[in-house]
Scaffold this active site. Structure first.
Site, PDB file in Angstrom:
ATOM      1  CE1 TYR A 216      -3.633  -2.549   0.548  1.00 13.60           C
ATOM      2  CE2 TYR A 216      -2.349  -3.245   2.258  1.00 13.60           C
ATOM      3  CZ  TYR A 216      -3.505  -3.458   1.240  1.00 13.60           C
ATOM      4  OH  TYR A 216      -3.993  -4.708   1.326  1.00 13.60           O
TER       5      TYR A 216
ATOM      6  CG  ASP B 264       4.501   1.772  -4.411  1.00 13.68           C
ATOM      7  OD1 ASP B 264       5.446   2.084  -4.810  1.00 13.68           O
ATOM      8  OD2 ASP B 264       3.965   0.485  -3.670  1.00 13.68           O
TER       9      ASP B 264
ATOM     10  CE1 TYR C 188       6.390  -4.729   3.341  1.00 10.31           C
ATOM     11  CE2 TYR C 188       8.222  -4.082   4.857  1.00 10.31           C
ATOM     12  CZ  TYR C 188       7.187  -3.881   4.001  1.00 10.31           C
ATOM     13  OH  TYR C 188       7.137  -2.521   3.433  1.00 10.31           O
TER      14      TYR C 188
ATOM     15  NE  ARG D 135       3.862  -3.154   5.392  1.00 13.43           N
ATOM     16  CZ  ARG D 135       2.638  -4.113   4.985  1.00 13.43           C
ATOM     17  NH1 ARG D 135       2.755  -5.226   5.872  1.00 13.43           N
ATOM     18  NH2 ARG D 135       1.842  -3.891   3.912  1.00 13.43           N
ATOM     19  N   GLY D 136       7.969  -0.386   5.568  1.00 11.61           N
ATOM     20  CA  GLY D 136       7.671   0.297   4.229  1.00 11.61           C
ATOM     21  C   GLY D 136       8.310   1.585   4.311  1.00 11.61           C
ATOM     22  CD  GLU D 137       8.724   5.996   0.651  1.00 13.38           C
ATOM     23  OE1 GLU D 137       9.202   5.138   0.041  1.00 13.38           O
ATOM     24  OE2 GLU D 137       8.593   7.123   0.058  1.00 13.38           O
ATOM     25  CG  ASP D 138       2.508   6.878   4.166  1.00 14.13           C
ATOM     26  OD1 ASP D 138       2.626   8.022   3.944  1.00 14.13           O
ATOM     27  OD2 ASP D 138       1.279   6.347   4.525  1.00 14.13           O
ATOM     28  CB  SER D 139       3.379   2.627   8.320  1.00 16.64           C
ATOM     29  OG  SER D 139       4.394   1.692   8.062  1.00 16.64           O
TER      30      SER D 139
HETATM   31  O1  TRH Z   1       2.334  -1.608   2.446  1.00 18.89           O
HETATM   32  P1  TRH Z   1       3.768  -1.157   2.400  1.00 18.89           P
HETATM   33  O2  TRH Z   1       4.832  -2.102   2.671  1.00 18.89           O
HETATM   34  O3  TRH Z   1       4.260  -0.218   1.305  1.00 18.89           O
HETATM   35  C1  TRH Z   1       5.484  -0.090   0.418  1.00 18.89           C
HETATM   36  C2  TRH Z   1       5.061  -1.067  -0.559  1.00 18.89           C
HETATM   37  O4  TRH Z   1       5.210  -2.257  -0.539  1.00 18.89           O
HETATM   38  C3  TRH Z   1       6.355  -0.531  -1.789  1.00 18.89           C
HETATM   39  O5  TRH Z   1       6.434  -1.320  -3.046  1.00 18.89           O
HETATM   40  C4  TRH Z   1       7.704  -0.397  -1.336  1.00 18.89           C
HETATM   41  O6  TRH Z   1       8.441   0.064  -2.015  1.00 18.89           O
HETATM   42  C5  TRH Z   1       7.541   0.360  -0.062  1.00 18.89           C
HETATM   43  O7  TRH Z   1       6.667  -0.002   0.995  1.00 18.89           O
HETATM   44  C6  TRH Z   1       8.777   0.844   0.427  1.00 18.89           C
HETATM   45  O8  TRH Z   1       4.310  -0.251   3.697  1.00 18.89           O
HETATM   46  P2  TRH Z   1       3.814   1.387   3.975  1.00 18.89           P
HETATM   47  O9  TRH Z   1       4.756   2.051   2.898  1.00 18.89           O
HETATM   48  O10 TRH Z   1       3.929   1.755   5.185  1.00 18.89           O
HETATM   49  O11 TRH Z   1       2.467   1.322   3.221  1.00 18.89           O
HETATM   50  C7  TRH Z   1       1.519   1.090   4.400  1.00 18.89           C
HETATM   51  C8  TRH Z   1      -0.060   1.893   3.934  1.00 18.89           C
HETATM   52  O12 TRH Z   1      -0.967   1.465   4.609  1.00 18.89           O
HETATM   53  C9  TRH Z   1       0.260   3.385   4.910  1.00 18.89           C
HETATM   54  O13 TRH Z   1      -0.211   4.168   3.797  1.00 18.89           O
HETATM   55  C10 TRH Z   1      -0.400   3.018   5.724  1.00 18.89           C
HETATM   56  C11 TRH Z   1      -1.604   2.068   5.448  1.00 18.89           C
HETATM   57  N1  TRH Z   1      -2.468   1.728   6.604  1.00 18.89           N
HETATM   58  C12 TRH Z   1      -3.742   2.044   6.441  1.00 18.89           C
HETATM   59  O14 TRH Z   1      -4.225   2.821   5.998  1.00 18.89           O
HETATM   60  N2  TRH Z   1      -4.433   1.492   7.527  1.00 18.89           N
HETATM   61  C13 TRH Z   1      -3.978   0.480   8.475  1.00 18.89           C
HETATM   62  O15 TRH Z   1      -4.597  -0.096   9.424  1.00 18.89           O
HETATM   63  C14 TRH Z   1      -2.557   0.177   8.141  1.00 18.89           C
HETATM   64  C15 TRH Z   1      -1.789  -1.206   9.055  1.00 18.89           C
HETATM   65  C16 TRH Z   1      -1.732   0.863   7.274  1.00 18.89           C
END
Ligand code: TRH
Length: 394
Positions: A36, A38, A208, A284-288
């Protein structure tokens, strides 16, 4: 109506915000590679540019189902829809670009997703051509500042894209931070005195599928302080259920009762609240990961794994920046748990967890200092638009 408004620095009207003569139009393209992050980043940026800069935004996305998980009002199978102030366009390979026409003033290609050929042609036809930015993945590695804002001419078309790297210092593009984020966070913190039956430490676990959660749960269940551990819905939550089944029902006499629960996936609009309700954030990832830093809580990052352990370099580069100002012992505790979690070294998790807990007061203070340092810098949207205004032929 065309008019030139006074700038914010006008001596006559100091409170009037600069308004461009006509609203900026901006197209953002995003492919959901996996998970999620991206689309989470692209959506946040789209909303902020629309809400805070009155930009006209189209967001082209190739996976509306993933998007819907974050924003439940999105409908799948619809070529074009409006959500709030943003127009969402379903981007299907091979579909013609007429749905996304004409090309906008500012074009943001998220994470090197590659713009559709027909849209590139529209861009080349525009005079002057749109200002094209390639929004890159977040990294604290030093090479990023050398590459931030570098031009990259298109091989055949008279177009140039510019690399735009988010980051943690003023030499990069900054982080997404909505104008009211810190105020909302602080207001929520003041309102959120824990009910007396909910004292103790609240932990959120979002990571993850390969995270060594069983070892973490065991370590948590041996904590001296009462813990409520919330595990985000998904594979880790399923492993929580299995781990629970394998545990003895009754805790040893005198041991504090810990609670473990599955937290349903919340819409993105509620995600900050979820973070703010907890005391320690596994993200994890970037946004969270970025939102946890804005939450100003001690955090443990599960970094997206890459070939040849490239992600560990990235992890250490962040720690080098983040740990500045922490005592040597608190820094060691933080590095220990982050590395044990990411490599993953199961036998290290328990001792690393206890070490981390022992330094919690210092890590708390530090998390707040870090978020203040970040908030003193311009945010990503502000940096992006000032780069656009300085360089676009407008
Ligand atoms: O989901 P991620 O692993 O996303 C990315 C992608 O995998 C991408 O391809 C990769 O390159 C990058 O990570 C590093 O982790 P991230 O970035 O934290 O995104 C999760 C999203 O989900 C974030 O915007 C928050 C949202 N989220 C919710 O809206 N509600 C929830 O309950 C949770 C747990 C997360």
């Amino acid at each position: 109506m065309t008019h030139s408004a006074p700038s914010a620095h006008s001596p006559d009207l100091p409170n009037v915000q600069y308004l461009p003569p006509s609203p900026l139009s901006c197209d953002i393209f995003c492919r959901v590679v996996d998970n999620y992050g991206d689309i989470g980043v692209a959506w946040r940026l789209a909303r902020q540019l629309a809400a805070e800069y009155a930009a006209t935004i189209r967001l082209a996305v190739d996976d509306l189902a993933s998007f819907q998980r974050l924003v439940p009002s999105i409908r799948t199978g619809i070529p074009m829809q409006r959500v709030g102030e943003v127009t969402i366009v379903e981007w299907r390979d091979g579909s013609d670009a007429t749905r996304i026409a004409p090309a906008a003033d500012l074009v943001i290609e998220a994470f090197g997703c590659g713009l559709p050929a027909d849209y590139l042609n529209l861009m080349a036809l525009r005079a002057p051509p749109p200002f094209w930015v390639n929004l890159e993945y977040l990294s604290a590695e030093p090479w990023v500042r050398e590459h931030h804002l570098l031009p990259s001419p298109h091989v055949t078309l008279p177009l140039t894209s510019y690399f735009f790297f988010p980051g943690f210092t003023t030499r990069t593009g900054g982080l997404i931070r909505e104008r009211d984020l810190i105020t909302r966070r602080d207001t929520a913190a003041r309102a959120a005195a824990k009910p007396t039956d909910q004292t103790g430490l609240h932990i959120l676990v979002f990571g993850y599928d390969h995270a060594p959660v069983e070892t973490l749960f065991t370590a948590i269940s041996e904590s001296k302080e009462t813990v409520l551990c919330r595990v985000s819905e998904g594979a880790l939550a399923e492993r929580l259920e299995r781990w629970r089944g394998s545990q003895a029902e009754i805790a040893p006499e005198g041991a504090p009762m810990h609670e473990f629960e599955v937290t349903p996936f919340v819409p993105l609009a509620d995600f900050d609240d979820l973070l703010w309700r907890n005391d320690i954030l596994f993200v994890r990832g970037e946004d969270s990961f970025v939102r946890a830093q804005w939450a100003a809580k001690p955090l443990v990052w599960h970094i997206y794994p890459q070939a040849d352990d490239a992600h560990l370099k990235k992890l250490n580069a962040f720690l080098d920046l983040y740990c500045c100002g922490l005592s040597a012992r608190a820094e060691a505790a933080m590095r220990r748990l982050w590395l044990a979690w990411n490599r993953p070294i199961r036998e290290e998790i328990g001792p690393a967890w206890n070490d981390f807990l022992a330094h919690l007061p210092a890590l708390n203070t530090h998390a707040l200092d870090w978020s203040k340092r970040l908030a003193d810098m311009p945010d990503l949207a502000a940096n992006l638009l000032s780069f656009y205004r300085k360089n676009a032929k407008i």
